[in-house]
Design a protein around this motif. Structure first.
Motif, PDB file in Angstrom:
ATOM      1  N   SER A 627      82.525 -28.566 113.253  1.00  0.00           N
ATOM      2  CA  SER A 627      83.813 -29.059 113.742  1.00  0.00           C
ATOM      3  C   SER A 627      83.978 -28.762 115.231  1.00  0.00           C
ATOM      4  CB  SER A 627      84.953 -28.414 112.977  1.00  0.00           C
ATOM      5  OG  SER A 627      84.815 -28.659 111.600  1.00  0.00           O
ATOM      6  N   ASP A 667      90.233 -29.613 104.889  1.00  0.00           N
ATOM      7  CA  ASP A 667      90.243 -28.908 106.160  1.00  0.00           C
ATOM      8  C   ASP A 667      91.577 -29.083 106.872  1.00  0.00           C
ATOM      9  OD1 ASP A 667      87.740 -28.016 105.857  1.00  0.00           O
ATOM     10  OD2 ASP A 667      87.010 -28.702 107.801  1.00  0.00           O
ATOM     11  N   ASP A 699      85.394 -35.669 110.354  1.00  0.00           N
ATOM     12  CA  ASP A 699      85.041 -34.319 109.937  1.00  0.00           C
ATOM     13  C   ASP A 699      85.224 -34.199 108.428  1.00  0.00           C
ATOM     14  OD1 ASP A 699      84.389 -31.685 109.890  1.00  0.00           O
ATOM     15  OD2 ASP A 699      85.799 -31.070 111.455  1.00  0.00           O
TER      16      ASP A 699
HETATM   17 MG    MG Z   1      84.453 -27.755 109.840  1.00  0.00          MG
END
Ligand code: MG
Ligand code: ADP
Length: 866
Positions: A627, A667, A699
């Motif tokens: 990320s 996330d 992501d």
């Molecule tokens: Mg990540």
């Protein structure tokens, strides 16, 4: 309500309130602003003040609460902050001379987007009002900050784009026509924490819009301000002018420039991307610290801070304009003397943008004018400092440099250097500026001398040594004599007041002196405000020149700030092109790098272009740095297009038209809504709006649903974006679906990368280096071990994993070929089947270490029974 029984005051109140239904009405009664009925109930709660009642002629008393007028701004600020509007209703005639009920009028409506008071404004942020008019799918968009005199307008197609434009400005207040309200209200309320005004169609209906606009901006035709082909924007701007006049109750002559732009003149960054990339505030805490702005902001002035934020809100896409900024930043980074000199000059300036607005609106204070003078006094030094600059943008500022000496001179002569906060406190106008004021002051001073002389004379003639001349507000000047000396008081003393141990007297002579002194001081107050008003008017005639000075100060400050940042953080000048290539050597994440001062940030390279390296698929264990890496690429690109240097050894940035980021549901730490639905809405937005010139960051999308659904969606999304006939955008895609690495073989333009980890025995070390090739393992168990999950559980997990792995290959293959056979897992018995199912559907990354431990412990126990 039975109106005829109402007291006259209450009748007046209700009539006024009818016109300002959407506001809390501050109704002036003597030294208080009072609120009644629902307003009182609401305000007493919000302001934590006592709710009382007032007789209004009806059987029940009207609920009432009030605040003292001299401290009203604090209470107004509180209400505005909570999203209310406040209408201020003043007595407009002198209560002493008024016949019947005092006439009252609303003199100003304070709303969150039209605030001008210094106490209610944030110095480092613009305070925007947005006005949006829509019809079918077209949107006219107008934004103003009347505290600084800025107005922007554009036209937009589609609700998504309208929301993006709103996100660019983060307005404090939004005015919508009913059509726009229908389409945008829910979204606006959800995302911006402001309640848009929905009952305002009136402001949008007016046949005079064109005339009003031309008048406001002093033009002969709409084409001069690029509005001739923008009928929707005309509506929005027209409504905005009407609304501003409605709230300010005065014509706003200083709002005479408008900036009409096309949305595609700037990089397009949607609402979620702004949030995800933490451009101006962090996602979790909504604070500046930890955002890109936090790294970039080294400004000396509030004007600079606001302009920098505007540059960040509107990254450029024209290489020439970007380079203009970059070359000036370069010149400044290379010249430490120039930086030091400029920062010294700038630190001596004040927020003249907002002072200029207050001058125009007539709310400027004496202290403001001194701040203006101090700022203007810096101009010669600023001109001198800029005299040798070579870069075009800094050079432009030196051209037509106006020192505003005339204004400076006027302020220097007219206003005392240390004036009081309020005009009515006196001593504002400097000696020598106005003869009449000077003479009155002499009279006052002489009066004081006479008093001292009188005191001496009276002491001598009466022989009372403790005789004193004093003053109080009720009785004026008096002679005070202690009780013990009363016997010596002469006949012509007139007794005024008796206190415990003294008596107070006046004499005809004392009265005479008093008249001179008090008369003069009253006259001075009137005269001073008259002269002050004259000075204000003269200065307000030079508004354009002052605005230009403000612009020079702000722009210089932003360029200097970018240079200071580049110098401090070891950034480098990006090479801008429009060939679509992004090549970064040793790039860093500007925020993570700055946050982790002690540990070394590991730099990484990036290669993206429109051919063989369009789509980068990144695999690697959790916590490896996927990320961070992807955001770093987006941020470096964004910074370059703002005109900032970038955290890298070298960077070639092919300009992108839009940046998109989507972070997978698990996330995504925000929201309480269905995250998978939200995720897919955003993916759909990206697929519909991205172009071959865009940069997309995905992501871990697909996480919010079952493995096979998620994988299938991720797979199809990659194919669609990769396809040059569909999108062909440059894309970074981090995924835990290792299956996606197969796409490198199947599709052109796709490259696999992974973030390297080193494994020794059970230990893994994160190397933070991005390398070619797909990851072979997700190291979930090793990461769990790293997180401190007990050895026993880790070992249990390994055993289970072995068992599953032996059969998983079969599962994955069948899954891809015939999705409906996924249930036919070849485990020996049903317990194993159950455990496998559970493990399969388990998203390990969402577990806290404790939860993971408990789960593993439970699974390990069940596995023992097999
Ligand atoms: Mg990540
Ligand atoms: P992933 O997305 O792969 O799970 P993250 O990008 O969230 O991993 O990174 C995890 C942590 O690793 C971050 O909080 C950061 O502190 C650290 N990190 C990431 N990249 C680097 C790097 N290049 N150098 C140093 N630390 C890094």
């Amino acid at each position: 309500m039975a109106k005829e029984q109402m007291t006259p005051m209450m009748t007046q109140y209700l009539k006024t309130k009818e016109e300002y239904e959407d506001c809390i009405l501050f109704y002036r009664l003597g030294d208080f602003y009072e609120m009644f009925f629902d307003d009182a109930i609401k305000a007493s709660k919000e302001l934590e003040i006592t709710l009382t009642g007032k007789d209004c002629g009806l059987s029940e008393r009207a609920p009432m609460c009030g605040v003292p007028f001299h401290s009203a701004s604090v209470y107004i600020a509180k209400l505005i902050e909570k999203g209310y509007k406040v209408a201020i209703c003043e007595q407009v005639e002198d209560p002493k001379t008024a016949k019947g009920i005092v006439k009252r009028e609303v003199i100003r409506v304070v709303t969150p987007g039209t605030v001008v008071d210094e106490e209610l404004l944030d110095e480092k942020n613009n305070n925007y009002l947005a006005v949006i008019y829509s019809q079918r799918d077209k949107y006219g968009f107008a934004v103003s900050d009347i505290s600084t005199g800025e107005i922007y307008t554009t036209e937009i197609s589609g609700a998504d784009e309208a929301l993006n434009e709103i996100a660019r400005y983060e307005p404090k207040e939004i005015l919508l026509n009913s059509d726009a309200a229908e389409k945008l209200s829910a979204q606006v309320e959800l995302r911006f924490h402001i309640t848009p005004d929905e009952c305002t169609d009136d402001f949008f209906e007016n046949s005079e819009f064109e005339k009003n606009i031309l008048q406001q901006f002093g033009k002969n035709s709409l084409s001069e301000i690029a509005l001739d082909t923008k009928p929707y924007a005309v509506r929005a701007v027209g409504a905005m002018i009407a609304y501003l006049e409605h709230t300010q109750k005065t014509s706003l002559t200083y709002l005479n420039t408008i900036n009409t732009y096309e949305v595609n003149q700037y990089m397009d960054i949607d609402v979620n991307t702004r949030r995800n990339l933490e451009i101006t505030e962090t996602m979790r805490d909504k604070v500046k610290r930890g955002s890109l702005l936090w790294v970039l902001d080294n400004t000396e002035t509030s004007m600079g801070a606001r302009l920098l934020k505007q540059w960040i809100e509107k990254p450029l896409i024209n290489p020439i304009e970007i380079n203009k900024r970059l070359y000036s930043v370069k010149e400044l980074t290379e010249n430490i003397m120039l930086r030091d000199d400029l920062s010294a000059v700038l630190s001596g300036t004040y927020d003249i943008s907002r002072i200029i607005s207050r001058i125009s609106l007539g709310t400027v204070t004496p202290k403001d004018l001194i701040a203006l003078k101090m700022t203007l006094l810096q101009l010669p030094e600023l001109e001198y400092t800029l005299s040798n600059v070579k870069s075009p943008m800094l050079g432009d500022m030196r051209k037509n440099f106006d020192l505003l000496e005339d204004v400076c001179d006027l302020l220097e002569r007219a206003i005392n250097d240390e004036p009081p906060a309020l005009l009515r406190d006196g001593n504002v106008i400097k000696e020598g500026f106005n003869e009449e004021i000077d003479n009155l002051r002499i009279a006052m001073r002489d009066g004081k001398k006479w008093l001292a002389a009188l005191e001496n004379e009276e002491r001598e003639s009466t022989g009372i040594s403790k005789l004193k001349v004093g003053y109080n507000k009720v009785f004026g000047y008096y002679i005070e004599i202690t009780k013990s000396a009363i016997k010596d008081v002469p006949d012509y003393y007139i007794r005024k007041q008796t206190l415990a141990n003294c008596e107070r007297y006046i004499t005809p002579k004392l009265k005479e002196i008093e008249n001179t002194i008090l008369g003069a001081s009253e006259k001075i107050v009137t005269l001073e405000s008259y002269v002050f008003e004259q000075v204000r008017t003269s200065v307000s005639e030079e508004i354009e020149r002052l605005k230009n000075a403000a612009h020079i100060i702000a722009t210089t400050d932003v360029l200097l700030s970018l240079a200071q940042t580049a110098y401090k953080n070891n950034f480098t000048m990006p090479e801008i092109s429009d060939n679509g290539k992004i090549e970064i050597t040793d790039g860093r994440h500007p925020v993570v790098e700055k946050m982790s001062k002690n540990s070394m940030f590991v730099p990484n390279d990036t290669l993206l272009n429109n051919d063989d390296d369009r789509m980068i698929i990144i695999t690697g264990p959790n916590m490896a740095g996927k990320s961070t890496y992807m955001r770093q690429v987006a941020l470096i690109t964004l910074m370059a297009q703002i005109g900032s240097f970038v955290p890298a050894k070298s960077a070639k940035i092919g300009i992108v038209d839009k940046i998109f980021t989507r972070v997978g549901a698990s996330d995504d730490i925000s929201s309480g809504q269905s995250t998978f639905m939200l995720e897919m809405t955003e993916v759909s937005h990206i697929l519909k709006n991205a172009t071959s010139k865009s940069l997309i960051i995905l992501d871990e999308i697909g996480r919010g649903t079952s493995t096979f659904d998620g994988l299938s969606i991720a797979w199809a999304v990659v194919e669609y974006i990769q396809n040059k006939h569909k999108i062909g955008a440059k894309t970074l895609f981090a995924t835990h679906y290792h299956e996606l690495t197969e796409l490198e073989e199947e599709l052109d333009g796709v490259k696999n990368y992974r973030i390297a980890v080193k494994k020794r025995g059970d230990d893994i070390t994160f190397l933070r280096k991005i390398v070619r090739g797909g990851a072979d393992d997700s190291y979930g168990i090793e990461v769990a071990a790293l997180a401190g999950v007990p050895k026993e559980v880790i070992n249990g997990a390994k055993k289970i994993l072995k068992k599953i792995e032996n059969d998983e290959i079969v599962v994955e293959h069948t899954a891809k070929k015939h999705e409906d056979t996924t249930n036919q897992i070849g485990f020996g018995d049903s317990i194993a089947n159950e455990i496998a199912d559970e493990l399969k559907n388990m998203d390990v990354t969402t577990y806290t270490p404790i939860e993971a431990m408990n789960k593993l412990y439970e699974l390990a126990n069940r596995a023992k029974e097999i």
